[in-house]
Design an enzyme around this catalytic site. Structure first.
Site, PDB file in Angstrom:
ATOM      1  N   GLY A 168      -9.200 -10.807  59.525  1.00  0.00           N
ATOM      2  CA  GLY A 168      -8.486 -12.012  59.895  1.00  0.00           C
ATOM      3  C   GLY A 168      -6.846 -11.961  60.452  1.00  0.00           C
ATOM      4  CD  GLN A 169      -2.923  -9.865  59.002  1.00  0.00           C
ATOM      5  OE1 GLN A 169      -2.694  -8.871  58.517  1.00  0.00           O
ATOM      6  NE2 GLN A 169      -1.776 -10.656  58.859  1.00  0.00           N
ATOM      7  CG  ASP A 172      -3.068 -14.221  58.507  1.00  0.00           C
ATOM      8  OD1 ASP A 172      -2.562 -13.499  59.421  1.00  0.00           O
ATOM      9  OD2 ASP A 172      -3.282 -13.909  57.293  1.00  0.00           O
ATOM     10  CB  ILE A 229       6.372  -6.313  50.557  1.00  0.00           C
ATOM     11  CG1 ILE A 229       6.218  -5.193  51.332  1.00  0.00           C
ATOM     12  CG2 ILE A 229       7.729  -6.487  49.761  1.00  0.00           C
ATOM     13  CD1 ILE A 229       5.850  -4.120  50.652  1.00  0.00           C
ATOM     14  CE1 TYR A 285       2.264  -9.781  60.815  1.00  0.00           C
ATOM     15  CE2 TYR A 285       0.889  -8.174  59.975  1.00  0.00           C
ATOM     16  CZ  TYR A 285       2.179  -8.722  59.960  1.00  0.00           C
ATOM     17  OH  TYR A 285       3.085  -8.561  59.101  1.00  0.00           O
ATOM     18  CB  ALA A 316      12.078 -11.824  63.598  1.00  0.00           C
ATOM     19  N   GLY A 317       9.262 -11.732  62.283  1.00  0.00           N
ATOM     20  CA  GLY A 317       7.695 -11.806  62.427  1.00  0.00           C
ATOM     21  C   GLY A 317       7.009 -12.979  62.009  1.00  0.00           C
ATOM     22  CB  ILE A 318       5.161 -15.558  62.512  1.00  0.00           C
ATOM     23  CG1 ILE A 318       4.349 -15.291  64.304  1.00  0.00           C
ATOM     24  CG2 ILE A 318       6.298 -16.023  62.660  1.00  0.00           C
ATOM     25  CD1 ILE A 318       3.968 -16.522  64.851  1.00  0.00           C
TER      26      ILE A 318
HETATM   27  N1  CAA Z   1     -13.299  -8.173  54.189  1.00  0.00           N
HETATM   28  C1  CAA Z   1     -14.568  -8.642  54.575  1.00  0.00           C
HETATM   29  N2  CAA Z   1     -15.016  -9.773  54.498  1.00  0.00           N
HETATM   30  C2  CAA Z   1     -13.944 -10.605  54.284  1.00  0.00           C
HETATM   31  C3  CAA Z   1     -12.821 -10.241  54.198  1.00  0.00           C
HETATM   32  C4  CAA Z   1     -12.114  -9.055  54.025  1.00  0.00           C
HETATM   33  N3  CAA Z   1     -10.931  -8.900  53.715  1.00  0.00           N
HETATM   34  N4  CAA Z   1     -12.154 -11.590  53.920  1.00  0.00           N
HETATM   35  C5  CAA Z   1     -12.899 -12.733  54.089  1.00  0.00           C
HETATM   36  N5  CAA Z   1     -14.234 -12.047  54.412  1.00  0.00           N
HETATM   37  C6  CAA Z   1     -15.447 -12.908  54.472  1.00  0.00           C
HETATM   38  C7  CAA Z   1     -15.708 -13.907  53.422  1.00  0.00           C
HETATM   39  O1  CAA Z   1     -16.183 -13.175  52.260  1.00  0.00           O
HETATM   40  C8  CAA Z   1     -16.627 -14.804  54.136  1.00  0.00           C
HETATM   41  O2  CAA Z   1     -17.711 -14.261  53.939  1.00  0.00           O
HETATM   42  P1  CAA Z   1     -18.855 -15.312  54.203  1.00  0.00           P
HETATM   43  O3  CAA Z   1     -18.886 -16.121  55.410  1.00  0.00           O
HETATM   44  O4  CAA Z   1     -20.158 -14.425  54.102  1.00  0.00           O
HETATM   45  O5  CAA Z   1     -19.040 -16.007  52.792  1.00  0.00           O
HETATM   46  C9  CAA Z   1     -16.047 -14.837  55.800  1.00  0.00           C
HETATM   47  O6  CAA Z   1     -15.473 -13.370  55.796  1.00  0.00           O
HETATM   48  C10 CAA Z   1     -15.011 -15.817  55.671  1.00  0.00           C
HETATM   49  O7  CAA Z   1     -14.073 -15.905  55.050  1.00  0.00           O
HETATM   50  P2  CAA Z   1     -13.179 -17.174  54.602  1.00  0.00           P
HETATM   51  O8  CAA Z   1     -14.247 -18.460  54.324  1.00  0.00           O
HETATM   52  O9  CAA Z   1     -12.293 -16.700  53.523  1.00  0.00           O
HETATM   53  O10 CAA Z   1     -12.690 -17.695  56.036  1.00  0.00           O
HETATM   54  P3  CAA Z   1     -11.255 -18.357  56.187  1.00  0.00           P
HETATM   55  O11 CAA Z   1     -11.247 -18.792  57.744  1.00  0.00           O
HETATM   56  O12 CAA Z   1     -11.226 -19.538  55.196  1.00  0.00           O
HETATM   57  O13 CAA Z   1     -10.259 -17.253  55.856  1.00  0.00           O
HETATM   58  C11 CAA Z   1      -8.626 -15.653  56.433  1.00  0.00           C
HETATM   59  C12 CAA Z   1      -9.957 -16.233  56.756  1.00  0.00           C
HETATM   60  C13 CAA Z   1      -7.740 -16.642  57.088  1.00  0.00           C
HETATM   61  C14 CAA Z   1      -8.609 -14.415  57.290  1.00  0.00           C
HETATM   62  C15 CAA Z   1      -8.669 -15.462  54.955  1.00  0.00           C
HETATM   63  O14 CAA Z   1      -9.561 -14.633  54.384  1.00  0.00           O
HETATM   64  C16 CAA Z   1      -7.277 -14.850  54.896  1.00  0.00           C
HETATM   65  O15 CAA Z   1      -6.020 -15.281  54.581  1.00  0.00           O
HETATM   66  N6  CAA Z   1      -7.204 -13.616  54.408  1.00  0.00           N
HETATM   67  C17 CAA Z   1      -6.108 -12.553  54.185  1.00  0.00           C
HETATM   68  C18 CAA Z   1      -5.789 -12.033  55.414  1.00  0.00           C
HETATM   69  C19 CAA Z   1      -4.360 -11.130  55.082  1.00  0.00           C
HETATM   70  O16 CAA Z   1      -4.663 -10.024  54.513  1.00  0.00           O
HETATM   71  N7  CAA Z   1      -3.298 -11.410  55.750  1.00  0.00           N
HETATM   72  C20 CAA Z   1      -2.021 -10.679  55.350  1.00  0.00           C
HETATM   73  C21 CAA Z   1      -1.005 -11.684  55.383  1.00  0.00           C
HETATM   74  S1  CAA Z   1       0.629 -10.747  54.775  1.00  0.00           S
HETATM   75  C22 CAA Z   1       0.952  -9.737  56.091  1.00  0.00           C
HETATM   76  O17 CAA Z   1       0.341  -9.668  57.065  1.00  0.00           O
HETATM   77  C23 CAA Z   1       2.231  -8.905  55.777  1.00  0.00           C
HETATM   78  C24 CAA Z   1       1.799  -7.132  55.971  1.00  0.00           C
HETATM   79  O18 CAA Z   1       2.332  -7.092  56.982  1.00  0.00           O
HETATM   80  C25 CAA Z   1       0.965  -6.724  55.222  1.00  0.00           C
END
Ligand code: CAA
Length: 247
Positions: A150-151, A95, A187, A154, A90-92
């Protein structure tokens, strides 16, 4: 094949379902948990599993609550028998970049993804040791290994799982109880499909295998580590990430 009693938390989720199927395929009696308040969905899920030939007993469980974990475990043991195999799945995610991450987002993720490990393992561990057999698999993440934008919450929780896993692996080692982590990469599950499309595209572009993983590819790793024959593998982490992070 020895029949064991196996528990999978977050059973009806993207990864949990295939883990339950893998446990049934191994000949085990399987109990799964679902989030309290989603009873109707959980019952429908159970019926669909049954129709597909997979019998899974299901119970509501809040993994952030130690007392609830204890009563869940007591209920499973009463209905099915002593728990031999535990998959903490279980996990959430909540971000947000750190500058916008609220205390609630931090706490929710730490409690669900890390406190849950203690909450579930502590009540079953001593009994597994006394019986001389146990298989625990804690589901971590690629993002606990490499960190992810963004994590912060997590990645911290998932990295914490490694320390916890190694510590209790040492405690269980002489008692026939193995404790390992599995770290899925990206995944094809609802959790990953929530990622904004443009972000996900760039993530997939960086995966050497060139695609998202399938839930069955994680279940296979869990089945490997929970097998009777896996008794010499403990305290390790099995990364299943299409080559995205090579430790
Ligand atoms: N690396 C570097 N810069 C990044 C980036 C990254 N990976 N992602 C976003 N940025 C930058 C953007 O380019 C933006 O730059 P500027 O301000 O210069 O334009 C800045 O960061 C802000 O980005 P956003 O406007 O997109 O910010 P936001 O608040 O709308 O969203 C976020 C931020 C929620 C983190 C969104 O980018 C996101 O959802 N990212 C994905 C996070 C992720 O990978 N989650 C994994 C979920 S699945 C999981 O966790 C399962 C597992 O175990 C693998």
């Amino acid at each position: 094949m020895t029949q064991r009693i196996a528990v999978v938390t977050g059973a009806s989720g993207g990864l949990g379902e295939t883990m339950c199927k893998a446990m049934v395929d191994q000949g085990h009696k399987v109990a799964g948990s679902y989030l309290p308040g989603t009873d109707t969905d959980a019952k429908e899920w159970q019926q669909a599993m049954q129709a597909a030939g997979y019998e899974v007993a299901i119970y509501p469980l809040d993994v952030t609550d130690y007392d609830n974990c204890c009563s869940f475990i007591a209920a499973v043991e009463k209905e099915l028998g002593s728990i031999d195999v535990l998959v903490n799945n279980a996990g959430i995610t909540r971000d947000a970049p750190l500058k916008r991450m609220q205390p609630q987002q931090w706490q929710d993720v730490l409690r669900t993804n890390l406190d849950s490990m203690y909450n579930m393992c502590q009540p079953v561990f001593d009994a597994m040791c006394s019986r001389g057999f146990g298989r625990i698999v804690n589901i971590s993440s690629l993002n606990g290994e490499q960190g992810q934008f963004g994590q912060a919450n997590y990645s911290a929780a998932k990295a914490g799982i490694y320390g916890f896993t190694k510590a209790i692996a040492k405690e269980g080692a002489r008692k026939g109880v193995t404790v390992n982590a599995v770290s899925p990469g990206f995944i094809n599950t609802p959790m990953v499909r929530q990622i904004p499309e443009n972000v996900l595209e760039s993530i997939v572009a960086g995966i050497p295998v060139g695609r998202l993983g399938q839930p069955e590819e994680i279940a296979r790793a869990v089945a490997f580590l929970t097998a009777e024959e896996a008794g010499y593998i403990t305290g390790t982490n099995l990364s299943v990430n299409g080559g995205e992070y090579m430790s």
